[in-house]
Design a protein around this motif. Structure first.
Motif, PDB file in Angstrom:
ATOM      1  N   UNK B   1       0.839  -1.201   0.000  1.00  0.00           N
ATOM      2  CA  UNK B   1       0.000   0.000   0.000  1.00  0.00           C
ATOM      3  C   UNK B   1       0.873   1.251   0.000  1.00  0.00           C
ATOM      4  N   UNK B  66       6.353  10.466  -0.532  1.00  0.00           N
ATOM      5  CA  UNK B  66       5.670   9.330  -1.129  1.00  0.00           C
ATOM      6  C   UNK B  66       6.220   8.049  -0.517  1.00  0.00           C
ATOM      7  N   UNK B  67       5.346   7.267   0.044  1.00  0.00           N
ATOM      8  CA  UNK B  67       5.768   6.026   0.685  1.00  0.00           C
ATOM      9  C   UNK B  67       5.259   4.858  -0.150  1.00  0.00           C
ATOM     10  N   UNK B  68       6.160   3.952  -0.461  1.00  0.00           N
ATOM     11  CA  UNK B  68       5.743   2.807  -1.257  1.00  0.00           C
ATOM     12  C   UNK B  68       6.218   1.530  -0.609  1.00  0.00           C
ATOM     13  N   UNK B  69       5.683   0.421  -1.087  1.00  0.00           N
ATOM     14  CA  UNK B  69       6.006  -0.869  -0.476  1.00  0.00           C
ATOM     15  C   UNK B  69       7.484  -1.188  -0.611  1.00  0.00           C
ATOM     16  N   UNK B  71      11.303   0.189  -1.484  1.00  0.00           N
ATOM     17  CA  UNK B  71      11.887   1.511  -1.352  1.00  0.00           C
ATOM     18  C   UNK B  71      12.437   2.038  -2.677  1.00  0.00           C
TER      19      UNK B  71
END
Lengths: 305, 246, 306
Positions: B1, B66-69, B71
């Protein structure tokens, strides 16, 4: 879930407190934001840099020309050279008043310019007519190979051919100028006519605009840029080929002076002739053509910016 | 997510009379498998926001997070014009944005080309395809890197209505299957209502004026009553905010 | 239905077809040539058949020129000119590309060189020829090669610089948005987008460099095609001058048809063949990109001719 800062955040973000965001909407009274200040400073820096580098270019080239020319050319040529062959900018400048006082300048300039004027005038009219003719498919095929030959072959062959047929009579150099420049004119005019804005002409007809007004307000403004391009390019080629014909047989003109001065190793005078024509070309370009274009193309946005 | 956090984002261009504020003090928080549309009049900074989020432009101030599953994941981007390399084949265009040039990547690209029904066009140059096909290649390219976050900048606005409609349906299917976070810029309110869970309304001067949640079941048919009503509601919002005049 | 009825197009008589017009032009030139010959009544000027006879003799090595070193023929002169042309062209391309890249990438470098590049561009090849002839003397290859470089290099510089300036920003942005590494961007975006400009540079450097080279051979060399035409001019032999002029034209056309057109075909196969836009762009000397570039310069542009 792994949490990671997108790599760009580190480089792009500054403290919010840097920024003065004013809410005052009046354009005059508004205080400039920090971003505007930064942009303005950047622009000032760019302009200053540009001029500094430009001046540096002039200084470096002129200094090398004045003091290092001889050494460099001897290195390339592999033998020592008489310094009469390699005049520096200072010596060239000193010879200008001499030539001017002799009255040589005006009479030679006049002779060459008259030839270019007549020769290019004839070529322009003929080239424009051929450009109009080539709207017809048959005539287009008729002239196609002549145009290609004119565009690809060196001016030298036309200069020599013209001279050997007619000698240095007007027909000789007119032939040379014609063969090197008419194709350029005809291609440009032909392209311009082909691209005539049919939609605007139809619109004008629908509104019952008279034929004369249609020419004045649509056709001529549309063709103008093509004509300017043709004149600009045609002139630069015409002058080169004219000078070339003058070198071979003439007793006046810039080409003649170039031949004479180089034959007697007076390269300072030789370069003075070159320089004087440069100044003239620059004047023609920046003052005459540029002005005319600026006036004519005010409606074009890319010219304004 | 994935999660997108935007704080106090400010962006302006030009000086003096030419000064344009594209984004003013924008705060956003978007999380998870949502389809977010950004609507507003032209010149309200919609595209600028995507460009800053994707790193094409830099902000005047503010933070983007922005954070993603994974890196090293990169967001996908579908542009208004397809922006394909005209001198590379369709397949090479997809391979261009892959991290690895291995068989796995190639197979993945082929899968997404199949998904946009261009599986047999891999060897063609973009110039040999129609505008709609080029845009589909652009969509396949964005999906082919399997990003958590997908930016789309009016991807269908250059296309004719029928092509746009079928592409919208395809896009919705792909979003449903791949569970991505999508930020979708558009000037078409109907399109926004049809596709999204959430609609952000921007006004001229780059202010985020409203945040509307659209809570209708998918798939949504534009001729459906509920969808039409929702569209009318959003347009009324526009009127309240005085956005229609511009 | 009969075959005649199926051919729905009206029959166009041969003389009204474009092909006939194309054949007619050389015939018209020859007719005008004879007319000029008869009306002038000149002792020097010669009719077409004499010139063609001369050209045939040159091709079959019947006539020999004398250039101080002993007799030489068309093929030797031509070979020398071509070798000089390639040498000058190669140097102009390498040096011009480096300067052009630097000028395109840096505003400072551009400001430094700009006015001087324009000055070299506007200089007639004649000036180089006369000057280099005095410096290097008529022996050897130096003067012609330098003249070729000086004539061609400004075109290379301007084209490469314009290429760098006109790189497609939107594609770079796309690549950056997808996080594509720099070396991959250079290979897949920058270099291909420079190709049309490099190609225009090649074409111009070749055609303009050749014209400069020939003039230098006339004034500053004792060998080569330029020297040969000057030899016949000094000998007042019309057949030699016009014959060699026709060899020049043939060479230029061969260069265009056999070298540049196939090369363009190969290099730009990704370009869609729709409309005639691509064709105009690839015509000899009419390259849109270059004309655009020169228009920006607004100086006495055009070719370094004459």
């Amino acid at each position: 879930m792994r949490r990671a800062h997108a790599r760009r955040t580190a480089t792009t973000i500054r403290e919010v407190s840097d920024i003065v965001v004013t809410t005052d909407e009046r354009p005059e009274g508004r205080q400039r934001s920090a971003e505007e200040e930064r942009l303005l400073a950047q622009r000032r820096r760019d302009t200053r840099n540009k001029w500094l580098w430009r001046i540096a270019g002039y200084v470096v080239v002129l200094l090398i020309w004045e003091y290092g020319f001889q050494a460099i050319m001897e290195l390339i040529a592999g033998r020592s050279l008489n310094d009469a062959l390699l005049p520096g900018p200072i010596r060239i400048l000193q010879t200008i008043p001499d030539i001017w006082e002799d009255g040589e300048m005006l009479s030679n300039f006049g002779a060459t310019l008259t030839r270019i004027g007549i020769g290019f005038g004839v070529s322009f009219i003929a080239g424009a007519l051929i450009g109009l003719f080539t709207q017809n498919k048959w005539l287009d095929s008729f002239f196609r190979d002549l145009v290609v030959v004119s565009l690809t072959s060196p001016g030298l062959v036309w200069a020599l051919t013209g001279l050997i047929i007619w000698g240095f009579k007007p027909l000789g150099w007119i032939f040379a100028i014609f063969m090197t420049t008419f194709a350029l004119v005809s291609v440009n005019i032909s392209e311009g006519v082909r691209a005539l804005p049919k939609d605007l002409l139809d619109m004008a007809k629908a509104f019952g605009v008279s034929s004369i007004d249609r020419q004045r307000h649509i056709v001529i403004p549309h063709l103008a840029p093509y004509i300017f391009t043709a004149v600009r390019f045609g002139f630069s080629i015409a002058w080169k080929v004219t000078v070339l014909t003058e070198v071979f047989s003439s007793n006046k003109g810039i080409g003649f002076q170039m031949r004479v001065t180089s034959q007697v190793f007076q390269l300072d005078e030789f370069f003075t002739w070159v320089l004087s024509f440069f100044v003239f070309a620059l004047f023609l370009e920046k003052v005459v053509l540029q002005r005319a274009e600026d006036r004519y193309f005010r409606w074009r946005q890319e010219v304004a910016t | 997510m994935a999660e997108i956090k935007v704080k106090n984002l400010h962006k302006e261009f030009g000086v003096g009379d030419d000064r344009v504020v594209a984004l003013e003090n924008v705060n956003l928080d978007i999380e998870g498998h949502v389809f977010v549309s950004i609507v507003g009049p032209s010149g309200c900074g919609k595209s600028t926001l995507l460009n800053i989020l994707s790193g094409i432009e830099t902000a005047s101030s503010g933070t983007v997070d922005i954070t993603q599953d994974s890196h090293d994941a990169n967001p996908g981007y579908v542009f208004q014009a397809a922006r394909l390399l005209p001198w590379r084949s369709v397949m090479e265009n997809l391979m261009f944005v892959q991290k690895e040039r291995d068989d796995e990547a190639r197979a993945r690209c082929q899968r997404y080309l199949d998904m946009v029904q261009l599986g047999d066009k891999g060897d063609k140059f973009p110039g040999e395809l129609s505008g709609g096909m080029q845009q589909r290649v652009g969509i396949a390219r964005a999906f082919s890197i399997e990003p958590d976050v997908l930016f789309m900048d009016e991807p269908f606005s250059h296309l004719d209505a029928i092509t746009a409609r079928s592409l919208r349906r395809e896009l919705h299917e792909m979003w449903k299957q791949t569970k991505k976070t999508v930020l979708f810029v558009t000037h078409d309110v109907g399109e926004a209502v049809e596709l999204s869970n959430r609609i952000l309304v921007f006004a001229k001067g780059g202010k985020l004026e409203d945040d509307i949640t659209v809570d209708l079941p998918f798939p949504r048919d534009p001729s459906d009553d509920a969808v039409a009503v929702a569209k009318a509601q959003v347009l009324r919002k526009f009127e309240e905010l005085d956005l229609l005049a511009t | 239905m009969t075959a005649a009825a199926m051919d729905s197009r009206p029959r166009v008589p041969f003389y009204r077809r474009p092909v006939a017009a194309r054949i007619l032009m050389p015939i018209a030139v020859i007719v005008v040539w004879y007319l000029v010959y008869w009306t002038l009544g000149s002792r020097i000027f010669e009719p077409p058949h004499r010139v063609f006879e001369f050209m045939w003799n040159e091709l079959t090595l019947e006539t020999r020129l004398r250039n101080g070193k002993g007799p030489s023929n068309l093929y030797q002169m031509f070979g020398l000119t071509v070798v000089r042309l390639f040498a000058g062209f190669a140097i102009a391309m390498v040096v011009g590309t480096v300067i052009g890249l630097a000028m395109g990438l840096s505003k400072s470098v551009n400001a430094f060189f700009h006015d001087w590049v324009m000055a070299v561009l506007a200089m007639p090849a004649l000036v180089w020829a006369l000057f280099l002839g005095l410096v290097f003397g008529p022996q050897g290859n130096q003067a012609p090669i330098y003249a070729c470089i000086l004539a061609g290099i400004p075109f290379v510089i301007i084209n490469v610089r314009e290429g760098v300036r006109n790189t497609p920003k939107e594609l770079f942005d796309m690549a950056r948005a997808f996080g594509v590494p720099q070396n991959k961007i250079t290979r897949n975006v920058l270099l291909p987008s420079l190709m049309p400009f490099l190609f225009a540079a090649v074409r111009y450097a070749f055609s303009v460099g050749w014209k400069g080279l020939v003039i230098a051979e006339v004034f500053a060399s004792d060998s080569g095609m330029g020297w040969a035409i000057k030899f016949w001019y000094d000998a007042h032999q019309t057949r030699g001058v016009i014959g060699y002029a026709l060899f020049f034209v043939a060479f230029a056309l061969a260069l265009e048809k056999l070298l540049f057109e196939p090369l363009a075909e190969k290099a730009f196969k990704w370009r869609p063949r729709v409309g005639d836009v691509g064709v105009v762009e690839e015509q000899f000397l009419l390259d849109q990109t270059v004309e655009g570039a020169l228009e920006v310069e607004q100086f006495t542009g055009g070719e370094s001719d004459g």
